[in-house]
Design an enzyme around this catalytic site. Structure first.
Site, PDB file in Angstrom:
ATOM      1  N   ASP A  64      81.922 -12.067 -12.700  1.00 27.17           N
ATOM      2  CA  ASP A  64      81.098 -13.282 -12.770  1.00 27.17           C
ATOM      3  C   ASP A  64      81.487 -14.254 -13.881  1.00 27.17           C
ATOM      4  OD1 ASP A  64      80.293 -11.638 -14.840  1.00 27.17           O
ATOM      5  OD2 ASP A  64      78.198 -11.473 -14.235  1.00 27.17           O
ATOM      6  N   HIS A  65      82.205 -13.786 -14.900  1.00 29.51           N
ATOM      7  CA  HIS A  65      82.523 -14.665 -16.039  1.00 29.51           C
ATOM      8  C   HIS A  65      83.843 -15.406 -15.846  1.00 29.51           C
ATOM      9  CE1 HIS A  65      79.395 -12.339 -18.047  1.00 29.51           C
ATOM     10  NE2 HIS A  65      79.543 -13.032 -19.154  1.00 29.51           N
ATOM     11  N   ASP A 119      76.841  -6.031 -21.343  1.00 32.80           N
ATOM     12  CA  ASP A 119      76.516  -7.437 -21.575  1.00 32.80           C
ATOM     13  C   ASP A 119      75.154  -7.478 -22.246  1.00 32.80           C
ATOM     14  OD1 ASP A 119      77.396 -10.347 -20.241  1.00 32.80           O
ATOM     15  OD2 ASP A 119      75.277 -10.163 -20.734  1.00 32.80           O
ATOM     16  N   ARG A 382      71.575 -19.452 -24.638  1.00 33.77           N
ATOM     17  CA  ARG A 382      72.235 -19.571 -25.954  1.00 33.77           C
ATOM     18  C   ARG A 382      72.763 -20.982 -26.157  1.00 33.77           C
ATOM     19  NH1 ARG A 382      75.116 -13.711 -25.600  1.00 33.77           N
ATOM     20  NH2 ARG A 382      73.296 -12.622 -26.418  1.00 33.77           N
ATOM     21  N   SER A 540      76.355 -11.812 -28.156  1.00 36.16           N
ATOM     22  CA  SER A 540      77.041 -11.101 -27.079  1.00 36.16           C
ATOM     23  C   SER A 540      77.389  -9.656 -27.435  1.00 36.16           C
ATOM     24  CB  SER A 540      78.310 -11.874 -26.756  1.00 36.16           C
ATOM     25  OG  SER A 540      79.340 -11.019 -26.370  1.00 36.16           O
ATOM     26  N   ARG A 542      80.246  -8.391 -26.635  1.00 38.24           N
ATOM     27  CA  ARG A 542      81.714  -8.282 -26.530  1.00 38.24           C
ATOM     28  C   ARG A 542      82.295  -7.418 -27.644  1.00 38.24           C
ATOM     29  NH1 ARG A 542      81.956 -14.713 -27.565  1.00 38.24           N
ATOM     30  NH2 ARG A 542      80.500 -14.486 -25.845  1.00 38.24           N
TER      31      ARG A 542
HETATM   32  C1  MIC Z   1      77.402 -14.066 -23.317  1.00 42.47           C
HETATM   33  O1  MIC Z   1      76.416 -14.528 -22.751  1.00 42.47           O
HETATM   34  O2  MIC Z   1      77.695 -14.312 -24.490  1.00 42.47           O
HETATM   35  C2  MIC Z   1      78.307 -13.125 -22.533  1.00 42.47           C
HETATM   36  C3  MIC Z   1      79.595 -13.818 -22.326  1.00 42.47           C
HETATM   37  O3  MIC Z   1      77.732 -12.827 -21.297  1.00 42.47           O
HETATM   38  C4  MIC Z   1      78.452 -11.841 -23.368  1.00 42.47           C
HETATM   39  C5  MIC Z   1      79.422 -10.877 -22.828  1.00 42.47           C
HETATM   40  C6  MIC Z   1      80.858 -11.226 -23.118  1.00 42.47           C
HETATM   41  O4  MIC Z   1      81.156 -11.729 -24.203  1.00 42.47           O
HETATM   42  O5  MIC Z   1      81.675 -10.976 -22.246  1.00 42.47           O
HETATM   43  C7  MIC Z   1      77.143 -11.089 -23.614  1.00 42.47           C
HETATM   44  O6  MIC Z   1      76.089 -11.675 -23.558  1.00 42.47           O
HETATM   45  O7  MIC Z   1      77.177  -9.900 -23.942  1.00 42.47           O
HETATM   46 FE1  SF4 Z   2      76.808 -15.133 -18.016  1.00 42.92          FE
HETATM   47 FE2  SF4 Z   2      76.170 -14.381 -20.501  1.00 42.92          FE
HETATM   48 FE3  SF4 Z   2      75.608 -16.834 -19.610  1.00 42.92          FE
HETATM   49 FE4  SF4 Z   2      74.285 -14.817 -18.648  1.00 42.92          FE
HETATM   50  S1  SF4 Z   2      74.260 -15.510 -20.764  1.00 42.92           S
HETATM   51  S2  SF4 Z   2      75.139 -16.484 -17.476  1.00 42.92           S
HETATM   52  S3  SF4 Z   2      75.837 -13.206 -18.601  1.00 42.92           S
HETATM   53  S4  SF4 Z   2      77.646 -15.956 -19.931  1.00 42.92           S
END
Ligand code: MIC
Ligand code: SF4
Length: 660
Positions: A64-65, A119, A382, A540, A542
């Protein structure tokens, strides 16, 4: 003594330890899911454990990313994930099927279960009464290989909802914005938020999921709602009635704290740049008559059919302002199919919305970046600086109805006296179930050859921790540093998630463009240390924010406090997370100071310690000529991981020992 919902689930899943707050608990996990941006590492690590097939009852790999496919890298990753899922016995959610959290809520989440996701927004499943926790990829891999989840049991805080969400422009997002205003982005650290009270009755599962999703921004381990008639009607509508169990707190359940929110008293709110807890009312903001250039609707926070239907009711028959860039990313194919079926897609398109595919998209800077210094208002969770892909963009977060209104007005407008009639949507009696983009695991899958493109590199490993860390203070940062600050995402960097040597060049790029070069230079002379403030590593999950610094030779992070997932990721990759005994020492250290920590292995061999006091280390700042104390407060297992150099070397050493 009565039990709350969290205690009931924990007790049901306890393998070892204790479910009392502060104790270590080993828990049986029912479901694990990954998304592609963290999933490539998670599945590489799973492969490295040498396990034949996943050992949890349900594993799902989502894509999805990384969906832009501006070159071969994303597509190669998708192919790796597809073949790895088949090989190891996981479901595979094909690209286009939707955002992991939304699809998982629709098709797999179930009350009373424990789920892990790679995630931080995994707590979306809390909306259905599931204990859903975000973890790093390596933790997910280890659990899929058969290990229990080890957790320091958090406090459980009750959020009691009274009244009704009955004001026309107020939505579920305002509940969590209100909580963020009260508690801040670190108010939930070490806590699970459990919702209760008469206000629950009227909230549908998708609305609850909006609230638990963004509970991640409180720093909470997770958030959860009880499972009741609303849960049952959602599951029925998804054709999954059999997954329902009732789950409620006993009348005399005990909580560490109770917070009350009167839903009838809420008004529309926005989080102002650059933090989700910088909450102001739309009414106050409207006085500034600020122009809005972009509006984004969707993401895992606000993606349900009901949200989209209400937004369409605001947009219908109008056109977005000239100069307005309205982007809509529905959370799942199920939602998108319903929009098409019911003619709502037509309403979006007619109003001038740019409808994107079902993926994270602009939320993580994968396209849809605002213009220079532009104002973007989003239904997302965010608004960290630079996350949209535009360094000087001003990103606000607000509920979907307010976002739709701004798209039509082209400015921050108060909804009071607004003539547009918001038509509140009811939960559909049935959702169209089309699981044809979900590939189930099969016995033949075992024969699948795993395909790895040239951008997929091995996971780097670290050696055992030295007894003396003699390193340079590479960077001194303040409070609430996010993992987006440490390891940025966006369309240029995200495709490098399976290539640690390449992605490590971007560590701390926006804060200090030379960070990685300086770290590499220090690596040859003993390595580096990062000095942080409160809530270091929020955001995140990550693990690249630990793995890439480890690759660059970072040995320890000394901070005032850590965010949960990042701390676990640091430990998993052998980086020592140390906490200042006296937070004032933070300001005495400067970049490039030479630091010496002695007797590291000795201190780590101390017995299980409390988070604030255990395992004391003396750090000498040799440049300035003073010493200060720090603690690590690691559990026995965590200390052993650091001693071994991280979770992978630890597991390997264990296997080798048992082979002998
Ligand atoms: C995000 O919303 O920051 C992400 C991208 O979904 C991350 C995961 C990632 O960095 O791949 C998260 O929320 O954990
Ligand atoms: Fe995707 Fe993270 Fe954004 Fe949710 S918050 S839509 S999981 S990048």
């Amino acid at each position: 003594m009565g039990r709350n919902v969290v205690e009931k689930i924990l007790q049901e899943h306890l393998v070892y330890g204790d479910t009392k707050t502060g104790s270590r608990a080993g828990l049986r996990v029912d479901q694990v899911y990954t998304q592609d941006a963290t999933g490539t590492m998670a599945w590489l690590q799973f492969e490295a454990t040498g396990t034949d097939r996943v050992k949890v009852p349900l594993a799902v790999s989502y894509v999805d990313h990384n969906m832009l496919q501006s070159n071969f890298m994303n597509a190669d990753d998708h192919e790796f994930l597809r073949t790895a899922a088949a090989r190891f016995g996981a479901w595979f959610s094909r690209p286009g099927n939707g955002i992991s959290h939304q699809v998982h809520l629709e098709r797999f989440s179930a009350p009373g279960r424990i789920a892990l996701g790679t995630d931080s927004h995994t707590p979306t499943g809390g909306g259905i009464g599931m204990l859903a926790i975000g973890v790093g990829g390596l933790d997910a891999a280890t659990v899929m290989a058969g290990a229990p989840l080890e957790l320091r049991v958090p406090e459980v805080v009750e959020v009691r909802l009274t009244g009704r969400l009955n004001r026309p422009w107020v939505a579920a997002m305002d509940v969590i914005l209100e909580l963020l205003k009260r508690l801040t982005v670190k108010g939930g650290v070490g806590k699970i938020i459990e919702y209760s009270g008469p206000g629950l009755k009227q909230l549908s599962v998708p609305e609850r999921a909006t609230i638990t999703n963004m509970g991640a921004e409180l720093g909470a381990t997770t958030s959860i709602f009880p499972s009741d008639e609303k849960t049952l009607s959602f599951l029925k509508a998804q054709g999954r009635e059999k997954d329902w169990v009732e789950l409620k707190a006993d009348p005399d359940a005990v909580y560490s704290d109770t917070i009350t929110i009167n839903l009838s008293g809420l008004e529309p709110m926005m989080a102002a740049p650059h933090s989700p807890d910088n909450v102001v009312t739309v009414r106050e903001m409207a006085e500034r008559k600020m122009k809005v250039d972009q509006v984004c609707i969707g993401s895992c926070t606000n993606s349900s059919y009901m949200v989209m239907k209400e937004v369409a009711s605001v947009l219908k028959g109008h056109t977005v302002q000239p100069g307005m860039n309205l982007l809509v990313n529905p959370g799942s194919r199920q939602v998108a199919l319903m929009l098409a079926r019911d003619g709502l897609l037509g309403d979006f398109l007619a109003a001038g919305a740019r409808v994107l595919e079902c993926s994270c998209g602009p939320c993580i800077g994968m396209g849809g970046s605002p213009g220079s210094a532009q104002v973007s208002v989003r239904t997302y969770n965010r608004n960290f600086k630079g996350r949209s892909g535009t360094k000087d963009a001003m990103v606000y977060l607000a509920n979907p109805l307010i976002c739709a209104l701004f798209a039509l007005r082209g400015e921050v407008a108060a909804p009071d006296g607004e003539r547009i009639d918001v038509k509140r949507a009811k939960e559909p009696a049935s959702y169209p179930v089309a699981d044809n983009m979900l590939v189930p695991p099969s016995a033949e899958g075992r024969q699948t050859a795993i395909r790895k493109g040239p951008n997929i590199k091995e996971v780097p490993l670290k050696g055992p921790v030295e007894n003396e860390i003699h390193a340079e203070a590479l960077l001194v940062v303040g409070d609430n540093i996010t993992t987006d600050d440490i390891m940025p995402a966006g369309s240029q960097i995200l495709p490098l998630r399976s290539n640690i040597p390449a992605i490590s060049e971007y560590v701390y790029r926006a804060i200090d463009a030379d960070f990685s070069k300086r770290a590499v230079a220090a690596k040859g002379k003993g390595g580096g240390v990062i000095i942080g403030g409160e809530n270091y590593g929020q955001g995140s999950s990550r693990e690249h924010a630990a793995l890439a610094p480890m690759y660059l030779g970072v040995k320890a992070v000394i901070a005032k406090s850590f965010a949960r997932i990042h701390r676990a990721n640091l430990i998993n990759f052998g980086i020592l997370p140390l906490v200042f005994k006296d937070p004032a020492d933070h300001d005495r250290i400067s970049r490039q100071d030479e630091l010496l920590i002695k007797n590291v292995r000795g201190a780590l061999k101390e017995e299980d310690a409390s988070p604030r006091t255990g395992q004391t280390f003396v750090v000498a700042d040799r440049t300035k000529g003073f010493t200060f104390e720090v603690t690590s407060g690691l559990s026995r297992r965590e200390a052993d991981l650091i001693l071994a150099g991280g979770l992978l070397p630890y597991t390997r050493a264990k296997f080798t020992q048992s082979d002998n």
